[in-house]
Write a protein that holds these residues in place. Structure first.
Motif, PDB file in Angstrom:
ATOM      1  N   CYS A   1     -13.855 -11.551   7.481  1.00  0.00           N
ATOM      2  CA  CYS A   1     -14.469 -12.528   6.568  1.00  0.00           C
ATOM      3  C   CYS A   1     -13.506 -13.599   6.044  1.00  0.00           C
ATOM      4  N   THR A   2     -12.272 -13.216   5.693  1.00  0.00           N
ATOM      5  CA  THR A   2     -11.375 -14.220   5.089  1.00  0.00           C
ATOM      6  C   THR A   2     -10.981 -15.308   6.101  1.00  0.00           C
ATOM      7  N   PRO A   3     -10.447 -14.935   7.275  1.00  0.00           N
ATOM      8  CA  PRO A   3     -10.128 -16.004   8.230  1.00  0.00           C
ATOM      9  C   PRO A   3     -11.368 -16.756   8.725  1.00  0.00           C
TER      10      PRO A   3
ATOM     11  N   VAL B   1       1.373 -17.852   7.706  1.00  0.00           N
ATOM     12  CA  VAL B   1       2.408 -17.042   7.043  1.00  0.00           C
ATOM     13  C   VAL B   1       1.760 -15.710   6.665  1.00  0.00           C
ATOM     14  N   GLY B   2       2.096 -14.667   7.406  1.00  0.00           N
ATOM     15  CA  GLY B   2       1.466 -13.348   7.222  1.00  0.00           C
ATOM     16  C   GLY B   2       0.865 -12.891   8.536  1.00  0.00           C
ATOM     17  N   ARG B   3       0.998 -11.585   8.829  1.00  0.00           N
ATOM     18  CA  ARG B   3       0.493 -11.059  10.102  1.00  0.00           C
ATOM     19  C   ARG B   3      -0.348  -9.806   9.889  1.00  0.00           C
ATOM     20  N   SER B   4      -1.021  -9.720   8.732  1.00  0.00           N
ATOM     21  CA  SER B   4      -1.827  -8.518   8.486  1.00  0.00           C
ATOM     22  C   SER B   4      -3.025  -8.502   9.431  1.00  0.00           C
ATOM     23  N   ASN B   5      -3.585  -7.299   9.594  1.00  0.00           N
ATOM     24  CA  ASN B   5      -4.738  -7.160  10.497  1.00  0.00           C
ATOM     25  C   ASN B   5      -5.993  -7.799   9.931  1.00  0.00           C
ATOM     26  N   ILE B   6      -6.032  -7.988   8.597  1.00  0.00           N
ATOM     27  CA  ILE B   6      -7.283  -8.526   8.030  1.00  0.00           C
ATOM     28  C   ILE B   6      -7.217 -10.030   7.785  1.00  0.00           C
ATOM     29  N   VAL B   7      -6.017 -10.589   7.694  1.00  0.00           N
ATOM     30  CA  VAL B   7      -5.925 -12.047   7.464  1.00  0.00           C
ATOM     31  C   VAL B   7      -5.083 -12.734   8.554  1.00  0.00           C
ATOM     32  N   GLY B   8      -3.759 -12.518   8.523  1.00  0.00           N
ATOM     33  CA  GLY B   8      -2.867 -13.318   9.367  1.00  0.00           C
ATOM     34  C   GLY B   8      -3.178 -13.253  10.854  1.00  0.00           C
TER      35      GLY B   8
ATOM     36  N   ALA C   1       4.318 -16.378  11.067  1.00  0.00           N
ATOM     37  CA  ALA C   1       5.538 -15.987  10.348  1.00  0.00           C
ATOM     38  C   ALA C   1       5.280 -14.699   9.578  1.00  0.00           C
ATOM     39  N   HIS C   2       6.351 -13.975   9.271  1.00  0.00           N
ATOM     40  CA  HIS C   2       6.219 -12.714   8.545  1.00  0.00           C
ATOM     41  C   HIS C   2       7.491 -12.458   7.740  1.00  0.00           C
ATOM     42  N   SER C   3       7.609 -11.272   7.189  1.00  0.00           N
ATOM     43  CA  SER C   3       8.726 -11.036   6.255  1.00  0.00           C
ATOM     44  C   SER C   3      10.095 -11.073   6.939  1.00  0.00           C
ATOM     45  N   ARG C   4      10.142 -10.926   8.246  1.00  0.00           N
ATOM     46  CA  ARG C   4      11.438 -10.969   8.954  1.00  0.00           C
ATOM     47  C   ARG C   4      11.721 -12.359   9.535  1.00  0.00           C
TER      48      ARG C   4
ATOM     49  N   ALA D   1      -0.604 -16.671   3.654  1.00  0.00           N
ATOM     50  CA  ALA D   1      -1.242 -15.360   3.439  1.00  0.00           C
ATOM     51  C   ALA D   1      -0.170 -14.283   3.415  1.00  0.00           C
ATOM     52  N   ALA D   2       0.829 -14.474   2.556  1.00  0.00           N
ATOM     53  CA  ALA D   2       1.947 -13.528   2.469  1.00  0.00           C
ATOM     54  C   ALA D   2       1.763 -12.553   1.314  1.00  0.00           C
ATOM     55  N   GLY D   3       0.879 -12.880   0.380  1.00  0.00           N
ATOM     56  CA  GLY D   3       0.713 -12.014  -0.793  1.00  0.00           C
ATOM     57  C   GLY D   3       1.917 -12.088  -1.721  1.00  0.00           C
ATOM     58  N   ARG D   4       2.603 -13.255  -1.727  1.00  0.00           N
ATOM     59  CA  ARG D   4       3.780 -13.463  -2.594  1.00  0.00           C
ATOM     60  C   ARG D   4       3.501 -14.679  -3.480  1.00  0.00           C
ATOM     61  N   PRO D   5       3.405 -14.459  -4.803  1.00  0.00           N
ATOM     62  CA  PRO D   5       3.050 -15.574  -5.688  1.00  0.00           C
ATOM     63  C   PRO D   5       3.997 -16.768  -5.521  1.00  0.00           C
TER      64      PRO D   5
ATOM     65  N   ASP E   1      -4.409 -21.838   0.938  1.00  0.00           N
ATOM     66  CA  ASP E   1      -3.764 -20.806   0.117  1.00  0.00           C
ATOM     67  C   ASP E   1      -4.682 -19.584   0.028  1.00  0.00           C
ATOM     68  N   VAL E   2      -4.275 -18.519   0.705  1.00  0.00           N
ATOM     69  CA  VAL E   2      -5.100 -17.299   0.719  1.00  0.00           C
ATOM     70  C   VAL E   2      -4.732 -16.378  -0.445  1.00  0.00           C
ATOM     71  N   GLY E   3      -3.537 -16.528  -0.947  1.00  0.00           N
ATOM     72  CA  GLY E   3      -3.038 -15.609  -1.973  1.00  0.00           C
ATOM     73  C   GLY E   3      -3.861 -15.641  -3.255  1.00  0.00           C
ATOM     74  N   MET E   4      -3.845 -14.534  -3.942  1.00  0.00           N
ATOM     75  CA  MET E   4      -4.592 -14.425  -5.208  1.00  0.00           C
ATOM     76  C   MET E   4      -3.817 -13.487  -6.116  1.00  0.00           C
ATOM     77  N   HIS E   5      -3.224 -14.044  -7.159  1.00  0.00           N
ATOM     78  CA  HIS E   5      -2.380 -13.240  -8.048  1.00  0.00           C
ATOM     79  C   HIS E   5      -2.686 -13.569  -9.500  1.00  0.00           C
ATOM     80  N   ARG E   6      -2.598 -12.563 -10.354  1.00  0.00           N
ATOM     81  CA  ARG E   6      -2.800 -12.769 -11.800  1.00  0.00           C
ATOM     82  C   ARG E   6      -1.422 -12.927 -12.442  1.00  0.00           C
TER      83      ARG E   6
ATOM     84  N   MET F   1     -15.392 -18.190  -0.111  1.00  0.00           N
ATOM     85  CA  MET F   1     -15.741 -18.227   1.315  1.00  0.00           C
ATOM     86  C   MET F   1     -15.747 -16.830   1.921  1.00  0.00           C
ATOM     87  N   THR F   2     -14.836 -15.975   1.446  1.00  0.00           N
ATOM     88  CA  THR F   2     -14.762 -14.612   1.991  1.00  0.00           C
ATOM     89  C   THR F   2     -16.089 -13.885   1.749  1.00  0.00           C
ATOM     90  N   ILE F   3     -16.620 -14.014   0.542  1.00  0.00           N
ATOM     91  CA  ILE F   3     -17.885 -13.319   0.238  1.00  0.00           C
ATOM     92  C   ILE F   3     -19.045 -13.965   0.999  1.00  0.00           C
TER      93      ILE F   3
END
Ligand code: NAP
Length: 327
Positions: free
Chosen positions: A180-182, A204-211, A228-231, A248-252, A268-273, A308-310
């Protein structure tokens, strides 16, 4: 005045299109909206998501008239994670607004076992009235999410996470449920008339659900994609080459002004409080140190990728329901 968006029916949207959806048109005033005091366009996701919800409502009425079914999602909410409870509440509201049915099965942490969850999923797989099954993550500690997710019938996998659906996407076949997100990001870019063909994109990010699925969807639209990823070394040098940056790194606030070239499109996919209670993304969206004024377009947080994801969860649930033969 901004030029009108072309009517597009890109490859990734064909499954949705087959069930009556179209990439929403955006009026000139929404397309022309900019980050205050800059020429950076705001890629409004709320507007596009609302337009898709309205399409759902109209399609339900039309399909009912033809003997079709009202799509139904069941969410399995195991445990007491407060963020999950909020997400699930938002999903329920959006489903009701679209005229779809939804049900939430709440299971307390103390009652959650792997065997119990597998049995719940098995029952939902067998229920003819259920079109989509969503197991809300994270699951309580000790429960292996991949085992529970793998038990879902791929035809009811409206998250698009299962190997059957991800495998199709990896093969360049867009006929399965897309994550849904991508998927939502692709629709957002298409609705706002952002060209992708031959553009250089950095995810930026290689997760199975987003990157990972994001990179496959961009490849499918003929972008030249780098992941790209953390390395990754010297991230800024890499992202500065990009016409399109997906953060989509999950880093504020990971990406600032020095990470983008002038005129880049930034998602910007990230979401942080933050500590002040406000939300922020993976991208610094300010003028002073961030990408506003340098990027040509940017998704806001909140109001960009989140809605958009929902909306795409609705579209995937509708496609699952309306792919079934009429009974
Ligand atoms: P995830 O599973 O934690 O993956 C993060 C990815 O970013 C990993 O591939 C990681 O690399 C990479 N990464 C971490 N730090 C990095 C750095 N400094 N430089 C480059 N890459 C880095 O996260 P996710 O599930 O993909 O989600 C990403 C973000 O999107 C989160 O903030 C999440 O809350 C948000 N999200 C929002 C929505 C929405 O609807 N708005 C939906 C889903 C997710 P490694 O693989 O090397 O560890």
């Amino acid at each position: 005045m901004a030029a009108a968006a072309p009517r597009v029916s890109p490859r990734f949207f064909r499954r949705a299109q087959a069930h009556g959806f179209c990439v929403p048109d955006i009026p000139a005033d929404v397309r022309a909206k900019c980050v205050a005091g800059t020429s950076t366009r705001v890629l409004d996701g709320r507007f596009v998501a609302d337009a898709l919800v309205a399409q759902c409502g109209a399609l339900v009425a039309q399909k009912k008239g033809q003997g079709g079914r009202v799509p139904k999602l069941v969410v399995v909410l195991a445990g007491e994670d407060p963020a999950s409870a909020v997400y699930v509440g938002n999903k329920e509201k959006m489903f009701a607004k679209a005229g779809f049915e939804s049900e939430t099965l709440k299971i307390a942490s103390c009652d959650t076992t792997l065997e119990g969850l597998l049995s719940v999923v098995g029952e939902l797989n067998a229920r003819a009235d259920v079109d989509g099954i969503l197991v809300q993550l994270p699951l309580p500690a000790g429960i292996p999410a991949h085992v529970v997710l793998a038990a879902i019938d791929p035809r009811k996998d409206v998250d698009g996470f299962l190997k059957e659906n991800m495998g199709l996407l990896a093969l360049g076949d867009f006929s399965g449920a897309l994550p849904c997100t991508p998927f939502g990001i692709m629709v957002l870019l298409a609705a706002h008339g952002i060209p992708l063909e031959s553009k250089r994109a950095v995810v930026v990010g290689r997760s199975n659900i987003v990157g990972k699925p994001m990179s496959l969807l961009l490849l499918g639209e003929d972008s030249t994609v780098t992941v790209a990823h953390s390395r990754t070394t010297d991230l800024a040098a890499l992202t500065r080459e990009a016409d399109i940056v997906i953060a989509a790194a999950g880093r504020p606030l990971l990406l600032g002004k020095e990470h983008v070239k002038a005129g880049a499109v930034v998602v910007d996919v990230g979401m942080h409080r933050k500590s002040d209670g406000k939300l922020c993304g993976d991208v610094d969206a300010t003028f002073e140190t961030g990408v506003a004024g340098k990027a040509s377009a940017l998704t806001p947080v909140p109001g960009g990728v989140g809605p958009m994801t929902i909306a795409m969860l609705l579209v995937n649930t509708a496609a699952a329901a309306w792919s079934k033969p009429l009974s």
